[in-house]
Design a protein around this motif. Structure first.
Motif, PDB file in Angstrom:
ATOM      1  N   PHE A 131       0.851  -1.269   0.082  1.00 61.14           N
ATOM      2  CA  PHE A 131      -0.188  -0.200  -0.075  1.00 61.14           C
ATOM      3  C   PHE A 131       0.989   1.256   0.050  1.00 61.14           C
ATOM      4  O   PHE A 131       0.147   2.340  -0.035  1.00 61.14           O
ATOM      5  CB  PHE A 131      -0.995  -0.078   1.325  1.00 61.14           C
ATOM      6  N   THR A 132       2.298   1.103   0.212  1.00 63.74           N
ATOM      7  CA  THR A 132       2.980   2.377  -0.196  1.00 63.74           C
ATOM      8  C   THR A 132       2.490   3.279  -1.378  1.00 63.74           C
ATOM      9  O   THR A 132       2.432   4.539  -1.253  1.00 63.74           O
ATOM     10  CB  THR A 132       4.364   2.022   0.066  1.00 63.74           C
ATOM     11  N   PRO A 133       2.599   2.555  -2.564  1.00 64.64           N
ATOM     12  CA  PRO A 133       2.322   3.285  -3.609  1.00 64.64           C
ATOM     13  C   PRO A 133       0.797   4.075  -3.661  1.00 64.64           C
ATOM     14  O   PRO A 133       0.729   5.073  -3.932  1.00 64.64           O
ATOM     15  CB  PRO A 133       2.182   2.123  -4.856  1.00 64.64           C
ATOM     16  N   PHE A 134      -0.149   3.404  -2.973  1.00 62.61           N
ATOM     17  CA  PHE A 134      -1.619   3.953  -2.975  1.00 62.61           C
ATOM     18  C   PHE A 134      -1.152   5.276  -1.759  1.00 62.61           C
ATOM     19  O   PHE A 134      -1.825   6.318  -2.226  1.00 62.61           O
ATOM     20  CB  PHE A 134      -2.366   3.107  -1.923  1.00 62.61           C
ATOM     21  N   GLU A 135      -0.634   5.123  -0.839  1.00 55.24           N
ATOM     22  CA  GLU A 135      -0.538   6.527   0.009  1.00 55.24           C
ATOM     23  C   GLU A 135       0.382   7.477  -0.479  1.00 55.24           C
ATOM     24  O   GLU A 135       0.123   8.780  -0.322  1.00 55.24           O
ATOM     25  CB  GLU A 135       0.532   5.823   1.230  1.00 55.24           C
ATOM     26  N   ARG A 136       1.358   7.108  -1.458  1.00 52.24           N
ATOM     27  CA  ARG A 136       2.197   8.036  -2.268  1.00 52.24           C
ATOM     28  C   ARG A 136       1.333   8.975  -3.026  1.00 52.24           C
ATOM     29  O   ARG A 136       1.401  10.051  -3.120  1.00 52.24           O
ATOM     30  CB  ARG A 136       3.409   7.214  -3.040  1.00 52.24           C
ATOM     31  N   VAL A 137       0.391   8.131  -3.933  1.00 53.49           N
ATOM     32  CA  VAL A 137      -0.453   8.894  -4.696  1.00 53.49           C
ATOM     33  C   VAL A 137      -1.637   9.673  -4.260  1.00 53.49           C
ATOM     34  O   VAL A 137      -1.754  10.756  -4.543  1.00 53.49           O
ATOM     35  CB  VAL A 137      -1.355   7.847  -5.665  1.00 53.49           C
ATOM     36  N   GLN A 138      -2.089   9.337  -3.081  1.00 49.54           N
ATOM     37  CA  GLN A 138      -2.943   9.948  -2.049  1.00 49.54           C
ATOM     38  C   GLN A 138      -2.391  11.174  -1.522  1.00 49.54           C
ATOM     39  O   GLN A 138      -3.117  12.229  -1.750  1.00 49.54           O
ATOM     40  CB  GLN A 138      -3.442   8.936  -0.889  1.00 49.54           C
ATOM     41  N   ASN A 139      -1.060  11.220  -1.294  1.00 53.49           N
ATOM     42  CA  ASN A 139      -0.315  12.371  -0.616  1.00 53.49           C
ATOM     43  C   ASN A 139      -0.008  13.529  -1.699  1.00 53.49           C
ATOM     44  O   ASN A 139      -0.412  14.729  -1.305  1.00 53.49           O
ATOM     45  CB  ASN A 139       0.805  11.963   0.122  1.00 53.49           C
ATOM     46  N   VAL A 140       0.218  12.955  -2.937  1.00 59.43           N
ATOM     47  CA  VAL A 140       0.418  13.903  -3.838  1.00 59.43           C
ATOM     48  C   VAL A 140      -1.037  14.712  -4.454  1.00 59.43           C
ATOM     49  O   VAL A 140      -0.795  15.822  -4.555  1.00 59.43           O
ATOM     50  CB  VAL A 140       0.899  13.280  -5.104  1.00 59.43           C
ATOM     51  N   LEU A 141      -2.024  13.676  -4.620  1.00 55.84           N
ATOM     52  CA  LEU A 141      -3.266  14.514  -4.875  1.00 55.84           C
ATOM     53  C   LEU A 141      -3.806  15.664  -3.918  1.00 55.84           C
ATOM     54  O   LEU A 141      -4.368  16.261  -4.260  1.00 55.84           O
ATOM     55  CB  LEU A 141      -4.389  13.292  -4.968  1.00 55.84           C
ATOM     56  N   GLN A 142      -3.604  15.299  -2.562  1.00 55.44           N
ATOM     57  CA  GLN A 142      -4.221  16.163  -1.550  1.00 55.44           C
ATOM     58  C   GLN A 142      -3.335  17.378  -1.306  1.00 55.44           C
ATOM     59  O   GLN A 142      -3.801  18.161  -0.947  1.00 55.44           O
ATOM     60  CB  GLN A 142      -3.835  15.389   0.244  1.00 55.44           C
ATOM     61  N   ARG A 148      -1.686  22.571 -10.163  1.00 55.09           N
ATOM     62  CA  ARG A 148      -1.648  22.856 -11.645  1.00 55.09           C
ATOM     63  C   ARG A 148      -0.670  22.251 -12.509  1.00 55.09           C
ATOM     64  O   ARG A 148      -1.052  21.782 -13.545  1.00 55.09           O
ATOM     65  CB  ARG A 148      -0.963  24.387 -11.493  1.00 55.09           C
ATOM     66  N   ARG A 149       0.282  21.607 -11.826  1.00 57.11           N
ATOM     67  CA  ARG A 149       1.383  20.714 -12.532  1.00 57.11           C
ATOM     68  C   ARG A 149       0.778  19.421 -12.904  1.00 57.11           C
ATOM     69  O   ARG A 149       1.045  18.610 -13.743  1.00 57.11           O
ATOM     70  CB  ARG A 149       2.723  20.822 -11.883  1.00 57.11           C
ATOM     71  N   LEU A 150       0.004  18.695 -11.746  1.00 54.54           N
ATOM     72  CA  LEU A 150      -0.585  17.434 -11.819  1.00 54.54           C
ATOM     73  C   LEU A 150      -1.983  17.381 -11.532  1.00 54.54           C
ATOM     74  O   LEU A 150      -2.490  17.343 -10.519  1.00 54.54           O
ATOM     75  CB  LEU A 150       0.138  16.387 -10.662  1.00 54.54           C
ATOM     76  N   PRO A 151      -2.996  17.816 -12.318  1.00 51.33           N
ATOM     77  CA  PRO A 151      -4.182  18.020 -12.121  1.00 51.33           C
ATOM     78  C   PRO A 151      -5.079  16.972 -12.156  1.00 51.33           C
ATOM     79  O   PRO A 151      -6.359  17.185 -11.517  1.00 51.33           O
ATOM     80  CB  PRO A 151      -4.536  19.004 -13.406  1.00 51.33           C
ATOM     81  N   SER A 152      -4.602  15.827 -12.440  1.00 53.20           N
ATOM     82  CA  SER A 152      -5.669  14.643 -12.576  1.00 53.20           C
ATOM     83  C   SER A 152      -4.632  13.475 -11.825  1.00 53.20           C
ATOM     84  O   SER A 152      -3.601  13.394 -11.713  1.00 53.20           O
ATOM     85  CB  SER A 152      -5.880  14.442 -14.055  1.00 53.20           C
ATOM     86  N   LEU A 153      -5.444  12.438 -11.723  1.00 52.82           N
ATOM     87  CA  LEU A 153      -4.900  11.328 -11.083  1.00 52.82           C
ATOM     88  C   LEU A 153      -4.059  10.452 -12.449  1.00 52.82           C
ATOM     89  O   LEU A 153      -2.923  10.068 -12.042  1.00 52.82           O
ATOM     90  CB  LEU A 153      -6.141  10.130 -10.812  1.00 52.82           C
ATOM     91  N   ARG A 154      -4.294  10.686 -13.434  1.00 54.00           N
ATOM     92  CA  ARG A 154      -3.592   9.996 -14.672  1.00 54.00           C
ATOM     93  C   ARG A 154      -2.397  10.756 -14.665  1.00 54.00           C
ATOM     94  O   ARG A 154      -1.357  10.163 -14.857  1.00 54.00           O
ATOM     95  CB  ARG A 154      -4.415  10.321 -15.746  1.00 54.00           C
ATOM     96  N   SER A 155      -2.189  12.157 -14.527  1.00 57.07           N
ATOM     97  CA  SER A 155      -0.855  12.732 -14.572  1.00 57.07           C
ATOM     98  C   SER A 155      -0.166  12.626 -13.574  1.00 57.07           C
ATOM     99  O   SER A 155       1.146  12.519 -13.703  1.00 57.07           O
ATOM    100  CB  SER A 155      -1.325  14.091 -14.541  1.00 57.07           C
ATOM    101  N   VAL A 156      -0.738  12.237 -12.336  1.00 58.77           N
ATOM    102  CA  VAL A 156       0.248  11.782 -11.270  1.00 58.77           C
ATOM    103  C   VAL A 156       0.721  10.487 -11.463  1.00 58.77           C
ATOM    104  O   VAL A 156       2.032  10.048 -11.134  1.00 58.77           O
ATOM    105  CB  VAL A 156      -0.717  11.936  -9.804  1.00 58.77           C
ATOM    106  N   LEU A 157      -0.046   9.362 -11.773  1.00 54.14           N
ATOM    107  CA  LEU A 157       0.646   8.140 -12.079  1.00 54.14           C
ATOM    108  C   LEU A 157       1.490   8.194 -13.085  1.00 54.14           C
ATOM    109  O   LEU A 157       2.482   7.494 -12.998  1.00 54.14           O
ATOM    110  CB  LEU A 157      -0.773   7.108 -12.593  1.00 54.14           C
TER     111      LEU A 157
END
Length: 293
Positions: A131-142, A148-157
């Motif tokens: 679950f570290t990858p899940f938490e990583r994505v969550q923290n970037v999104l929050q 602006r630089r990463l406006p969507s989940l897809r861009s973060v991934l």
């Protein structure tokens, strides 16, 4: 006949397999049912996250979220919802499997009271791996600075995939592993004795499980809160120098001016989250386990 399977032994093995399967099922079900409260308290969690990242008082953190508007309030809610259900399935099921294996293999070498905590330690490590990858994505999104630089989940991934694992999806793995192994070990080691003590006060089994889950998770969360703050700060940004955990901890401690009070900003809100999520999860899981016995 030589080599023929023992019918009784086969039935016993099947029963053991079913018990293990049920523990995974019960863990997932209890976590799924507590997913709705997770949605309800997500603004609280996001407020805590902003305090962890920006070292702001609760009023200022709430003001940030209000200025961003309701549409962005639930940005980043998908990973914790998915993670919540999968986490319960893996954590409770694997802990039960490891506990049974330890009980069979350790015999009298280890005290029985220590086995739930030891099994929780192993389950927590696997939990960190998954679950570290899940938490990583969550923290970037929050983190509102990434909007602006990463406006969507897809861009973060896509951005995380382009980096090394240690800087991308598995950023801050060591602090996550330390927090999860210690947290799971303490939770499974303490919730049983706490439940017994609470039951002795005259509460019903359901209420006792809820109270024990709440008290145990609250104590664990507060004790390990500094690790959660470190993880949030390490995972909130994408790119940069990518310093290790020790360097990031020193930077975090300096940013808090060497103050434990500032380090624990937002920690009091963990009490509310623990009451709503782990209290409900523990009560539902224990009830299902007792029904299946």
């Amino acid at each position: 006949m030589a080599g023929s399977p023992d019918p009784d032994g086969g039935d016993e093995a099947l029963g053991e397999t079913m018990i293990r399967f049920q523990s995974y099922l019960h863990g997932g079900t209890s976590s799924l049912l507590s997913a709705f409260p997770t949605v309800v308290v997500f603004p609280v969690y996001k407020t805590v996250f902003r305090q962890q990242i920006h070292n702001t008082p609760v009023r200022q953190a709430v003001g940030q979220l209000c200025r961003e508007g309701p549409l962005k309030l639930y940005r980043g809610v998908a990973p914790p919802l998915l993670m919540r259900t999968l986490n319960g399935t893996l954590l409770f099921g694997l802990q039960d499997t490891l506990l049974r294996w330890l009980a069979l293999s350790s015999h009298s070498v280890l005290p029985a009271a220590a086995l739930p905590a030891l099994a929780g330690f192993g389950a927590g490590f696997v939990e960190a791996l998954v679950f570290t990858p899940f938490e990583r994505v969550q923290n970037v999104l929050q983190n509102g600075q990434n909007d602006r630089r990463l406006p969507s989940l897809r861009s973060v991934l896509v951005s995380l995939k382009a980096q090394r694992m240690s800087h991308g999806y598995y950023r801050a793995f060591l602090p996550v592993a330390a927090r999860n192994t210690l947290g799971s070990s303490l939770y499974f080691g303490l919730k049983g004795p706490v439940c017994v003590a609470v039951t002795g006060q005259g509460l019903s089994p359901m209420a006792s499980s809820f109270v024990s889950g709440t008290l145990t998770s609250m104590a664990v969360s507060l004790a390990l809160y500094p690790l959660s703050v470190l993880v949030a700060n390490m995972q909130a940004q994408v790119g940069g120098e990518g310093n290790g955990a020790a360097a990031c901890w020193r930077a975090l401690w300096r940013s808090r001016h060497g103050s434990v009070a500032l380090l624990y900003r937002g920690g009091s809100l963990i009490v509310l989250r623990s009451c709503v999520t782990w209290g409900i999860t523990t009560a539902i899981y224990d009830r299902q386990e007792k029904r299946s016995c």
